[in-house]
Design a protein around this motif. Structure first.
Motif, PDB file in Angstrom:
ATOM      1  N   LEU A  96       0.831  -1.210   0.000  1.00 42.28           N
ATOM      2  CA  LEU A  96       0.000   0.000   0.000  1.00 42.28           C
ATOM      3  C   LEU A  96       0.864   1.258   0.000  1.00 42.28           C
ATOM      4  CD1 LEU A  96      -2.738  -1.123   2.562  1.00 42.28           C
ATOM      5  CD2 LEU A  96      -3.043  -0.811   0.101  1.00 42.28           C
ATOM      6  N   LEU A  97       1.963   1.225   0.745  1.00 46.53           N
ATOM      7  CA  LEU A  97       2.882   2.367   0.727  1.00 46.53           C
ATOM      8  C   LEU A  97       3.520   2.532  -0.650  1.00 46.53           C
ATOM      9  CD1 LEU A  97       4.623   1.885   4.196  1.00 46.53           C
ATOM     10  CD2 LEU A  97       2.937   3.635   3.588  1.00 46.53           C
ATOM     11  N   ALA A  98       3.803   1.410  -1.311  1.00 43.99           N
ATOM     12  CA  ALA A  98       4.359   1.490  -2.663  1.00 43.99           C
ATOM     13  C   ALA A  98       3.356   2.125  -3.623  1.00 43.99           C
ATOM     14  CB  ALA A  98       4.748   0.094  -3.148  1.00 43.99           C
ATOM     15  N   LEU A  99       2.073   1.798  -3.473  1.00 43.88           N
ATOM     16  CA  LEU A  99       1.038   2.418  -4.311  1.00 43.88           C
ATOM     17  C   LEU A  99       0.939   3.911  -4.027  1.00 43.88           C
ATOM     18  CD1 LEU A  99      -1.820  -0.258  -4.169  1.00 43.88           C
ATOM     19  CD2 LEU A  99      -0.408   0.331  -6.136  1.00 43.88           C
ATOM     20  N   LEU A 100       1.026   4.289  -2.765  1.00 45.49           N
ATOM     21  CA  LEU A 100       0.956   5.708  -2.410  1.00 45.49           C
ATOM     22  C   LEU A 100       2.164   6.472  -2.943  1.00 45.49           C
ATOM     23  CD1 LEU A 100      -0.361   5.331   1.230  1.00 45.49           C
ATOM     24  CD2 LEU A 100      -1.526   6.539  -0.627  1.00 45.49           C
ATOM     25  N   TYR A 101       3.309   5.822  -2.998  1.00 50.09           N
ATOM     26  CA  TYR A 101       4.502   6.487  -3.514  1.00 50.09           C
ATOM     27  C   TYR A 101       4.393   6.765  -5.011  1.00 50.09           C
ATOM     28  CZ  TYR A 101       9.422   7.427  -4.440  1.00 50.09           C
ATOM     29  OH  TYR A 101      10.602   8.016  -4.839  1.00 50.09           O
ATOM     30  N   ARG A 102       3.593   5.982  -5.691  1.00 49.92           N
ATOM     31  CA  ARG A 102       3.410   6.204  -7.125  1.00 49.92           C
ATOM     32  C   ARG A 102       2.447   7.357  -7.410  1.00 49.92           C
ATOM     33  NH1 ARG A 102       2.885   0.268  -9.927  1.00 49.92           N
ATOM     34  NH2 ARG A 102       2.459   1.618 -11.693  1.00 49.92           N
ATOM     35  N   GLN A 103       1.768   7.856  -6.387  1.00 50.27           N
ATOM     36  CA  GLN A 103       0.807   8.937  -6.567  1.00 50.27           C
ATOM     37  C   GLN A 103       1.433  10.275  -6.176  1.00 50.27           C
ATOM     38  OE1 GLN A 103      -2.137   8.429  -7.957  1.00 50.27           O
ATOM     39  NE2 GLN A 103      -1.797   6.199  -8.012  1.00 50.27           N
ATOM     40  N   PRO A 104       1.009  11.376  -6.805  1.00 47.59           N
ATOM     41  CA  PRO A 104       1.478  12.694  -6.358  1.00 47.59           C
ATOM     42  C   PRO A 104       0.908  13.011  -4.985  1.00 47.59           C
ATOM     43  CG  PRO A 104      -0.232  12.921  -8.035  1.00 47.59           C
ATOM     44  CD  PRO A 104       0.090  11.456  -7.965  1.00 47.59           C
ATOM     45  N   GLN A 105       1.709  13.630  -4.144  1.00 50.70           N
ATOM     46  CA  GLN A 105       1.255  13.962  -2.796  1.00 50.70           C
ATOM     47  C   GLN A 105       0.363  15.205  -2.852  1.00 50.70           C
ATOM     48  OE1 GLN A 105       1.957  11.686  -0.478  1.00 50.70           O
ATOM     49  NE2 GLN A 105       2.962  10.680  -2.204  1.00 50.70           N
ATOM     50  N   PRO A 106      -0.849  15.101  -2.305  1.00 46.79           N
ATOM     51  CA  PRO A 106      -1.809  16.210  -2.442  1.00 46.79           C
ATOM     52  C   PRO A 106      -1.512  17.356  -1.493  1.00 46.79           C
ATOM     53  CG  PRO A 106      -2.764  14.462  -1.114  1.00 46.79           C
ATOM     54  CD  PRO A 106      -1.398  13.975  -1.537  1.00 46.79           C
ATOM     55  N   GLU A 107      -2.146  18.465  -1.768  1.00 46.82           N
ATOM     56  CA  GLU A 107      -2.107  19.628  -0.884  1.00 46.82           C
ATOM     57  C   GLU A 107      -3.539  19.908  -0.422  1.00 46.82           C
ATOM     58  OE1 GLU A 107       0.363  21.327   0.207  1.00 46.82           O
ATOM     59  OE2 GLU A 107       2.040  20.644  -1.032  1.00 46.82           O
ATOM     60  N   PRO A 108      -3.769  20.143   0.881  1.00 45.59           N
ATOM     61  CA  PRO A 108      -2.790  20.093   1.975  1.00 45.59           C
ATOM     62  C   PRO A 108      -2.409  18.656   2.319  1.00 45.59           C
ATOM     63  CG  PRO A 108      -4.972  20.462   2.848  1.00 45.59           C
ATOM     64  CD  PRO A 108      -5.111  20.493   1.348  1.00 45.59           C
ATOM     65  N   LEU A 109      -1.303  18.512   3.018  1.00 49.24           N
ATOM     66  CA  LEU A 109      -0.790  17.196   3.359  1.00 49.24           C
ATOM     67  C   LEU A 109      -1.645  16.540   4.428  1.00 49.24           C
ATOM     68  CD1 LEU A 109       3.027  18.032   3.597  1.00 49.24           C
ATOM     69  CD2 LEU A 109       1.824  16.994   1.681  1.00 49.24           C
ATOM     70  N   ARG A 110      -1.627  15.200   4.407  1.00 52.96           N
ATOM     71  CA  ARG A 110      -2.255  14.436   5.472  1.00 52.96           C
ATOM     72  C   ARG A 110      -1.296  14.393   6.657  1.00 52.96           C
ATOM     73  NH1 ARG A 110      -6.449  10.495   4.575  1.00 52.96           N
ATOM     74  NH2 ARG A 110      -5.840   9.843   6.666  1.00 52.96           N
ATOM     75  N   VAL A 111      -1.611  15.162   7.703  1.00 53.14           N
ATOM     76  CA  VAL A 111      -0.691  15.278   8.831  1.00 53.14           C
ATOM     77  C   VAL A 111      -0.532  13.942   9.545  1.00 53.14           C
ATOM     78  CG1 VAL A 111      -0.257  16.473  11.020  1.00 53.14           C
ATOM     79  CG2 VAL A 111      -1.292  17.709   9.099  1.00 53.14           C
ATOM     80  N   ASP A 112      -1.629  13.185   9.677  1.00 51.23           N
ATOM     81  CA  ASP A 112      -1.528  11.893  10.357  1.00 51.23           C
ATOM     82  C   ASP A 112      -0.647  10.923   9.578  1.00 51.23           C
ATOM     83  OD1 ASP A 112      -3.322  11.834   8.266  1.00 51.23           O
ATOM     84  OD2 ASP A 112      -4.695  10.419   9.235  1.00 51.23           O
ATOM     85  N   PHE A 113      -0.720  10.987   8.256  1.00 50.41           N
ATOM     86  CA  PHE A 113       0.113  10.106   7.435  1.00 50.41           C
ATOM     87  C   PHE A 113       1.576  10.537   7.488  1.00 50.41           C
ATOM     88  CE2 PHE A 113       1.447   8.685   3.008  1.00 50.41           C
ATOM     89  CZ  PHE A 113       1.645   7.378   3.400  1.00 50.41           C
ATOM     90  N   LEU A 114       1.826  11.844   7.489  1.00 51.72           N
ATOM     91  CA  LEU A 114       3.199  12.335   7.597  1.00 51.72           C
ATOM     92  C   LEU A 114       3.808  11.935   8.939  1.00 51.72           C
ATOM     93  CD1 LEU A 114       5.601  13.989   6.634  1.00 51.72           C
ATOM     94  CD2 LEU A 114       4.443  16.043   7.486  1.00 51.72           C
TER      95      LEU A 114
END
Length: 259
Positions: A96-114
């Protein structure tokens, strides 16, 4: 991708394929046969299946899709983050982290995920692959945020290279190099040979072997074998280009098997 949209596989058909394969190479075969966004969505639907082996194999297959299908899951970013944070299976969390890495990181950031990525990348209890992807994801999220960049860089520099496994040591080195150059991290290179131009090339011993001019599915640096000008025909839709020696051996094996 030469199947028509009318022949797209349903969720039930993909479920049977994922549960029925007996060799890991089937994952690439299933992924290379994806021909529509509906099939990508069907694979995504299997991520929430109650059967853990099925959900794991669905995530595994999604990670092997060509980069052209990444945009299909762009609207699923928040759902993927929630699944990664709550995932009880470390192997599926890595995918799942590999799939998320293939996506552009949105704005604003997900603070809990960071926060999760910053904590996990320094946690020795986490698997190496999870720490690697968390470091990469945190780098992408903090790279354009000046107020977060200093904290992230400090955490990365506090990781002692001598105490890290080779995989994490390499990611740490690449992350610091990307920050020094104010550039994003390099992505894994994937080529698509389905529409390449194959032509016979005369070798020094007088024989002729097929040579392919590949069409790249993502904008990256030229792979080592293509820069050397000695690429040979590969009988697969897409596969990752890694280092020169491994690539040459794989090309030779594919060529021998295609004759």
């Amino acid at each position: 991708m030469n199947r028509s949209n009318d022949s797209s596989r349903t969720v039930a058909e993909l479920r049977d394929e994922l549960l029925g394969f007996t060799h890991p190479s089937a994952v690439r075969r299933i992924a290379s046969a994806v021909c529509s966004a509906d099939e990508v969505q069907a694979l995504y639907a299997l991520l929430s299946a109650g059967e853990e082996p099925l959900a794991y194999r669905a995530a595994w297959t999604l990670c092997h899709l060509a980069p052209t299908w990444d945009a299909v899951l762009r609207d699923r970013y928040d759902e993927l983050v929630a699944a990664a944070l709550d995932c009880p299976h470390t192997g599926r969390r890595r995918l799942l982290l590999a799939l998320l890495y293939r996506q552009p990181q949105p704005e604003p950031l997900r603070v809990d995920f960071l926060d999760f990525c910053l904590d996990a990348m320094t946690d020795p209890a986490q698997p190496h692959a999870v720490r690697m992807y968390c470091m990469k994801l945190a780098c992408e999220m903090c790279r354009t945020q000046k107020d977060l960049l200093h904290e992230f860089r400090t955490r990365v520099e506090l990781l002692e290279p001598d105490l890290l496994p080779p995989s994490l040591r390499a990611v740490r080195r690449n992350v610091l190099a990307a920050l020094d150059r104010s550039r994003p991290l390099p992505r894994r290179r994937t080529i698509d040979t389905s529409s390449g131009n194959v032509e016979p090339v005369r070798q020094a011993n007088g024989t002729h072997v097929p040579r392919i001019t590949v069409i790249f599915t993502c904008t990256t640096k030229t792979p080592p074998f293509a820069r050397r000008g000695s690429g040979r025909f590969v009988d697969t839709a897409q596969w990752p280009v890694r280092r020169t020696g491994a690539t040459s051996r794989r090309l030779r094996r594919a060529f021998r098997g295609s004759r």
